[in-house]
Design a protein around this motif. Structure first.
Motif, PDB file in Angstrom:
ATOM      1  N   MET A 228      -2.138  -1.347  -7.597  1.00 27.46           N
ATOM      2  CA  MET A 228      -2.142  -0.184  -6.723  1.00 27.46           C
ATOM      3  C   MET A 228      -2.329   1.115  -7.500  1.00 27.46           C
ATOM      4  O   MET A 228      -2.876   2.082  -6.977  1.00 27.46           O
ATOM      5  CB  MET A 228      -0.862  -0.137  -5.892  1.00 27.46           C
TER       6      MET A 228
ATOM      7  N   PHE B 158       0.860  -1.184   0.000  1.00 28.01           N
ATOM      8  CA  PHE B 158       0.000   0.000   0.000  1.00 28.01           C
ATOM      9  C   PHE B 158       0.900   1.240   0.000  1.00 28.01           C
ATOM     10  O   PHE B 158       1.603   1.514   0.955  1.00 28.01           O
ATOM     11  CB  PHE B 158      -0.927  -0.012   1.208  1.00 28.01           C
ATOM     12  N   THR B 159       0.891   1.964  -1.098  1.00 33.09           N
ATOM     13  CA  THR B 159       1.828   3.059  -1.309  1.00 33.09           C
ATOM     14  C   THR B 159       1.510   4.267  -0.425  1.00 33.09           C
ATOM     15  O   THR B 159       0.365   4.448   0.007  1.00 33.09           O
ATOM     16  CB  THR B 159       1.797   3.507  -2.776  1.00 33.09           C
TER      17      THR B 159
ATOM     18  N   GLN C 296       1.120   7.298  -1.301  1.00 29.56           N
ATOM     19  CA  GLN C 296       0.100   8.125  -1.944  1.00 29.56           C
ATOM     20  C   GLN C 296      -1.298   7.611  -1.639  1.00 29.56           C
ATOM     21  O   GLN C 296      -2.220   8.385  -1.348  1.00 29.56           O
ATOM     22  CB  GLN C 296       0.321   8.156  -3.461  1.00 29.56           C
ATOM     23  N   LEU C 297      -1.460   6.283  -1.704  1.00 25.68           N
ATOM     24  CA  LEU C 297      -2.769   5.699  -1.421  1.00 25.68           C
ATOM     25  C   LEU C 297      -3.140   5.871   0.047  1.00 25.68           C
ATOM     26  O   LEU C 297      -4.273   6.262   0.368  1.00 25.68           O
ATOM     27  CB  LEU C 297      -2.778   4.215  -1.792  1.00 25.68           C
TER      28      LEU C 297
ATOM     29  N   THR D 101      -5.238   3.534  -6.402  1.00 33.05           N
ATOM     30  CA  THR D 101      -4.897   4.910  -6.053  1.00 33.05           C
ATOM     31  C   THR D 101      -5.666   5.902  -6.918  1.00 33.05           C
ATOM     32  O   THR D 101      -6.153   6.932  -6.424  1.00 33.05           O
ATOM     33  CB  THR D 101      -3.379   5.140  -6.201  1.00 33.05           C
TER      34      THR D 101
ATOM     35  N   ALA E 174      -9.097   6.231  -5.616  1.00 30.56           N
ATOM     36  CA  ALA E 174      -9.107   7.031  -4.396  1.00 30.56           C
ATOM     37  C   ALA E 174      -8.978   8.518  -4.710  1.00 30.56           C
ATOM     38  O   ALA E 174      -9.676   9.354  -4.126  1.00 30.56           O
ATOM     39  CB  ALA E 174      -7.980   6.585  -3.463  1.00 30.56           C
ATOM     40  N   GLN E 175      -8.107   8.860  -5.648  1.00 28.98           N
ATOM     41  CA  GLN E 175      -7.910  10.267  -6.009  1.00 28.98           C
ATOM     42  C   GLN E 175      -9.145  10.864  -6.663  1.00 28.98           C
ATOM     43  O   GLN E 175      -9.418  12.060  -6.529  1.00 28.98           O
ATOM     44  CB  GLN E 175      -6.702  10.393  -6.941  1.00 28.98           C
TER      45      GLN E 175
ATOM     46  N   ARG F 111      -4.255   9.374   0.825  1.00 25.62           N
ATOM     47  CA  ARG F 111      -5.576   9.684   0.278  1.00 25.62           C
ATOM     48  C   ARG F 111      -6.679   8.979   1.064  1.00 25.62           C
ATOM     49  O   ARG F 111      -7.738   9.562   1.314  1.00 25.62           O
ATOM     50  CB  ARG F 111      -5.643   9.277  -1.205  1.00 25.62           C
TER      51      ARG F 111
END
Length: 271
Positions: free
Chosen positions: A237, A158-159, A161-162, A241, A244-245, A165
């Motif tokens: 991912m 799980f990055t 960025q994710l 992501t 999510a964005q 967010r």
């Protein structure tokens, strides 16, 4: 004129039709690309105005944006191959960076930049393969290909960025929680389990809990997955992501994920 036939169909980034043709060309439908650029504000139409509004040096792209093919149900559809999609998105990103766009084009450039970011690691062709099921390297019911018999080394799944967010959307307990690194907020475990189930199959998260009752650093759930299963997570991912964005609430994010992944046997393992 012999039109290529679509041999696989899918939905890219929640709601955008994509196909693999019998000559192995990966494409987005023209209407799908219009919806992608306009963030769904336009459902259909012609693509030329979106290209003609760019600086003249990009106008040649219009000649490559009208590929006719036969969809699975018959008839004729018009698409854009993924290489041209990337070039169109790159054109918007370049024009944005040079200050060459009008105010009413800025949202198009923002969406184009998001597409480039989502496809940066694996490429748009790979995302289309996954969305359509063409890259069917996994089949339902093969639990042995999901769960490892031994603990694997830790790696990032799980990055940042994710995670950031998801915190902003409220999955950490309240909206707009700031996270800039370190341990993940514990409430995120619930949405992580949902992502496991959507990408790997219903029941996978509960089975991981059985195998690893008290996950902690050095013994996270993903460390009990096979290389193949972890590869599914890592390769998706970018899509997760992006969803999510694009979302403005927890409900919208989960709805986008469910619409994109539910029933896709190339990605989803059944329990």
């Amino acid at each position: 004129m012999n039109r290529p036939n679509a041999i696989a169909i899918g939905r890219l980034f929640h709601a955008h039709d994509c196909y693999v043709l019998d000559d192995k060309t990966r494409v987005l439908s023209r209407n799908g690309l219009i919806r992608l650029l306009s963030d769904g504000a336009r459902k259909r139409g012609v693509l030329e105005p979106y290209i003609d509004a760019l600086p003249r040096r990009f106008h040649h792209l219009a000649m490559r944006a009208n590929l006719e093919f036969t969809p699975p149900g018959g008839g004729t559809n018009v698409a854009v191959d993924v290489d041209t999609v990337v070039e169109i998105c790159s054109a918007y990103a370049e024009a944005l960076g040079r200050g060459e766009l009008r105010r009413n084009q800025l949202h198009l450039a923002t969406n184009a930049t998001r597409v480039l970011a989502a496809a940066a690691k694996v490429g748009l062709s790979a995302l289309v393969d996954e969305a359509t099921g063409y890259d069917a390297i996994r089949e339902r019911g093969e639990l042995a290909r999901i769960f490892s018999d031994e603990l694997n080394a830790w790696e990032m799944v799980f990055t940042p960025q994710l995670v950031a967010r998801l915190c902003a959307l409220g999955f950490a307990g309240q909206r707009n929680v700031a996270w800039s690194g370190g341990a993940y907020p514990r409430p995120l475990a619930k949405v992580f389990r949902r992502i496991y189930d959507l990408l790997l199959g219903d029941g996978v998260a509960s089975r991981l809990k059985e195998r690893n009752p008290e996950p902690r650093h050095g013994s996270n759930h993903h460390q009990w997955l096979t290389d193949e299963a972890r590869d599914v997570l890592k390769r998706n991912m970018g899509i997760v992501t992006f969803c999510a964005q694009q979302s403005h609430s927890r409900r919208e994010f989960l709805s986008r994920l469910k619409a994109h992944y539910s029933g896709q046997s190339s990605l989803v393992f059944a329990a």
